[in-house]
Structures are given as C-alpha cells and as structure tokens.
Design a protein around this motif. Structure first.
Motif, short mmCIF file in Angstrom:
data_model
loop_
_atom_site.label_atom_id
_atom_site.label_comp_id
_atom_site.label_asym_id
_atom_site.label_seq_id
_atom_site.Cartn_x
_atom_site.Cartn_y
_atom_site.Cartn_z
N PRO A 63 35.07 53.16 -32.90
CA PRO A 63 35.18 53.62 -31.51
C PRO A 63 35.59 52.45 -30.61
N TYR A 64 36.33 52.76 -29.56
CA TYR A 64 36.82 51.69 -28.69
C TYR A 64 35.67 51.08 -27.92
N ARG A 65 35.57 49.76 -27.99
CA ARG A 65 34.56 49.06 -27.20
C ARG A 65 35.28 48.15 -26.21
N MET A 66 34.93 48.29 -24.91
CA MET A 66 35.57 47.42 -23.92
C MET A 66 35.15 45.99 -24.19
N PRO A 67 36.07 45.02 -24.00
CA PRO A 67 35.65 43.62 -24.17
C PRO A 67 34.60 43.26 -23.12
#
Lengths: 200, 283
Positions: A63-67
């Motif tokens: 899943p996309y994780r924000m930096p």
C-alpha cells in the motif's frame, strides 16, 4: 505471490467503481497472473511466500505510504545537497549596499552609545580624565580632522538614511527613481554633515 | 474606461524605473566567441563537489537569449540540467543567476561580455546543476491562501458573477502578473537568512494581491495571519527584489503597503461596486 490487498480487489469491487472490467489490459494481466502464479501453480490460500524458492522477478504490491514529513532544511541536509552560492556571487546593488551600510553604522552607533554610557557609569575617574588624556596626546590638526571625520560619518549616514527609511515606511518615495535620487541626497548630506562635525 | 488601467501601467513603469524616454545606450561590440562559466553539480549520487565549468560558444550560432545559449551548451554537453518550459517568460521555470543578478534565461539577452557566469538562484539547495529545490518557496506561497475567500454560508460558489469596478480591477495590475519564478525572493538577503519563516517578496506580493482584491472578504484573517515578527517584517526594504524581477514588478512597494495594512495604519477601502450586484435572485 501477490500480497493480500491486491487480492482483495475482486472483480465485483472494481466493477462497483465503474471500471470497465472486461477488456482492461491491466486487469487481464492481474487476472492472468492471479489465476496462475508465477511459479505455475494456482494459489488460493494465504498470499505468503512459503512455497519454493522466491524468484527475483516476483512483483509485490505494497500500500502507498507517504514519505515522512521532514522540514525543508533537514530533508536537504540529510540528502547532502549543496547550497547554491549567494553572498559571494550576487552582484552588489546600490539599494542593498546602502541598506547594509545603514545596518553597520547602526551597530557602530550602538557601540558608541554603550561605550559612552558604560564609561560614565563605571569609570571611577570619570570620562573627563579620558578626554584630557586624548587632549594631552597633542595630535596634529589634520589628524584630529580625520579622526573626527571617521567618527562622525557613521552618525551622519545613519541619520539621513534613517529619514529615508522612515519615508519608505510611510509609503513615500518608493519608486525606483526616487530611491536612487534620495540615495544621492543621503550621500551628499552625509558628506556635508560629517565635514561639519570634523571642522567644528 | 481604459484610463484607470493606463494610469496604473504608467505608475508601474514609474515605480520600477523602466527606461521610458531615456536614449538607448550604444552597444559595445564584443567578439561573438564567448566563454560561459556554468555552475555544475552532478547530483548527490556522485560524491563530486560543485564546480564551475567553462564552455566556449559562438553566440552568433544560437538565438540571442541566454536560454538559447544554454540549449546550445547542452548540445555540446548533454549532462547539463536546467529547468525550462515556455521560452517566453510566463512560466517562471528558467530562473538563473546571470552575471550576479537573477533573471529568467528565456527573456534575458546574452549580455555583451566576454565571460558570462551562470549560477543557480542563490541560497537554494541544488538538486543538479542549475535545478534547485523550490519546495519551501511554494509551501510559503500556499500558506497565504492564494484564492478568493468569501464568507458565503449559502454555498453558492460559482453560481453568481462577482462584480468589480474598473478602478478596483486596476489595483490588481502589477500584482497578478507574478509568475512565481522566485527571482525576487532568492535575491533578497533577508530571505537567504530567514527563508523558512520569512515569506519572501513573491509570496508577499501575492498576499497583498489577495488582501487588496475587492471581491475577497477574508481580509482580517489574512492580515492577522501575517502579523508576526517573521512573515512580513523581516523585510528591511533592501529592494533587491524589484531590481531582480524579470517582469518589471515592484514587490517592495506592495510590501510597504502591506506592512501599513497589517499595522492598521491604512485600511482596505470598501469595494466601489457592490460585489454581488449581478447575483440574480440573491441567495
């Protein structure tokens, strides 16, 4: 092996988003790949890599994780990016040089003020003794002239430029032409006033 | 009807000191074979230090703008990296420091000098060659809420036209043309030293643009947000910004007026035309 989140995206959920499910090439790929795993076996169980050696061409989807947020400076310094040169390469401009000289003369005047006030407060003999010491040095007339000129010029410059600064704050004389004209007047006023200080 | 706009344009030229009636200086003739000294940095992956590289270029073989020269240099050395997009001074991508002054490469002519020095815009973290990290510049711009705010509870946004008189619209001339190239902000020494908290001339120009817009109703909140020691008042009227602006705008004038508005010496005048004049069927 595909990780769990992608497998949860069944055809029905995608269709509910209004996706045109039938001929979507990406979906075909996913469908084909999920039907037959990369190792050639149909995997219906949990999507963990427990069957055989993992080939390095497996795609796993996360899943996309924000930096994580980092302040601008910290982020760039952690990346070791250099700072582009500033003071040493920027061409000196007249208003900028006037402004920095105003600040420097302000510091000098503050120094005078502190010197004078601390002198009167803390010197046991009093300031007059130091004045008489300077008088007893018996400097030549041109020397006195130069010293008084160099001591009085910061005051004169700061005074006239200060008037200019107050006019800017009042919204007057902000046009570039007026800025340059008033700078010339400040220089003339400084010269006149410091000469006056030096002569008297 | 056009007189208000013409007056403002005249004022803009007056404030920025554009050479209106001054006679053109005779250009000294220079040999077209010039040397371009360009700041090069190969990126953080290489362990190299930034350095200046010399390129010999005959400027009669390329267009007369600095961007044309940079493109020609890129033909010679394809590893040179720089931002560019519109080639006409409207996108604001190609801001560089040329001969010590900030400008847009696409609308600045190659100066008649033998050696031409090109640096990235000052005091910004360099990603690669002339490309810098503009994140904090744009974050500052976003923080002033650069959009129209109306205290409209009925949520009828976009349903009615907002009326504005010609005089009120003329107040925006000299404010809306800013392309956010960052030439002004990166020429300001105060922005160099306080860039994270001081907003910089470009952002303050836009803040003033939204404060002075007669259709905007959030003026009090906008001015309140700017009322601290760093956001606006780090400006010490150094005026490098107006000298650097490639569009001929004068941020220093508007920042001075903004300071007066924040400290409540001046008040924003009421709109001269009722903003909801053409709203049919009011609310």
């Amino acid at each position: 092996m595909f990780s769990v989140p992608l497998r949860l995206q069944s055809r029905t959920t995608l269709a509910s988003f209004g996706f045109y499910v039938k001929n979507c090439p990406v979906l075909n790929l996913i469908r084909a790949a999920s039907a037959e795993g990369p190792c050639g076996c149909f995997d219906k169980g949990a999507a963990s890599g427990s069957s055989g050696p993992k080939s390095k061409h497996q795609i796993t989807y996360q899943p996309y994780r924000m930096p994580e947020f980092k302040p601008h400076d910290k982020k760039n310094m952690d990346l070791n990016r250099p700072m582009s040169p500033h003071l040493l390469i920027y061409a000196p401009t007249e208003p900028a040089m006037t402004s920095i000289v105003e600040r420097i003369t302000g510091v000098i005047l503050t120094f005078y003020a502190i010197l004078l006030s601390c002198g009167t407060l803390f010197l046991s003999n009093g300031v007059e003794t130091y004045v008489s010491i300077i008088q007893s040095l018996d400097l030549s007339r041109p020397m006195i002239f130069l010293i008084k000129l160099s001591l009085g010029a910061p005051f004169a410059f700061h005074y006239f430029n200060g008037i200019r600064f107050c006019l800017w704050n009042a919204g007057k004389m902000l046009a570039m032409k007026d800025v340059q004209d008033s700078a010339k007047k400040v220089y003339i006023g400084t010269a006149v006033l410091s000469l006056l200080f030096a002569i008297l | 009807m056009n007189t208000a706009r013409k007056d403002v344009c005249r004022l803009l030229r007056f404030y920025s000191g554009a050479p209106g009636a001054k006679p053109k200086k005779v250009q000294k003739t220079v040999d077209p074979r010039r040397t371009f000294k360009v700041y090069r940095f190969d990126g953080i992956i290489t362990k190299a230090q930034p350095q200046m590289k010399n390129y010999d270029l005959d400027v009669s073989t390329c267009g007369k703008m600095v961007l044309d020269a940079l493109i020609k240099i890129k033909d010679m050395d394809p590893t040179l990296a720089f931002r560019r997009s519109c080639r006409e001074g409207i996108c604001g991508s190609c801001a560089i420091n040329l001969q010590g002054k900030n400008c847009l490469a696409c609308i600045t002519e190659i100066p008649p000098d033998k050696t031409i020095t090109i640096y990235p815009i000052p005091h910004m973290y360099v990603i690669r060659d002339l490309v810098v990290d503009m994140t904090h510049f744009f974050n500052g711009y976003d923080s002033i809420r650069p959009y129209l705010i109306r205290h409209d509870r009925s949520k009828s946004l976009g349903k009615h036209q907002y009326a504005q008189s010609v005089e009120d619209n003329a107040k925006l001339v000299g404010l809306y043309e800013c392309v956010l190239c960052a030439c002004c902000s990166t020429s300001c020494p105060s922005y160099w030293w306080n860039g994270r908290r001081f907003l910089g001339p470009a952002t303050l120009l836009h803040a003033y643009r939204w404060v002075v817009d007669s259709r905007d109703e959030d003026t009090e909140a906008r001015l309140y947000d700017l009322k601290d020691d760093f956001a606006v008042f780090r400006c010490h009227t150094i005026m490098n910004c107006s000298l650097a602006c490639p569009k001929g705008l004068t941020p220093h004038v508007y920042i001075a007026l903004l300071k007066r508005l924040i400290s409540k010496i001046d008040k924003k005048p009421r709109p001269s035309l009722e903003t909801l004049k053409y709203a049919s069927g009011n609310k």
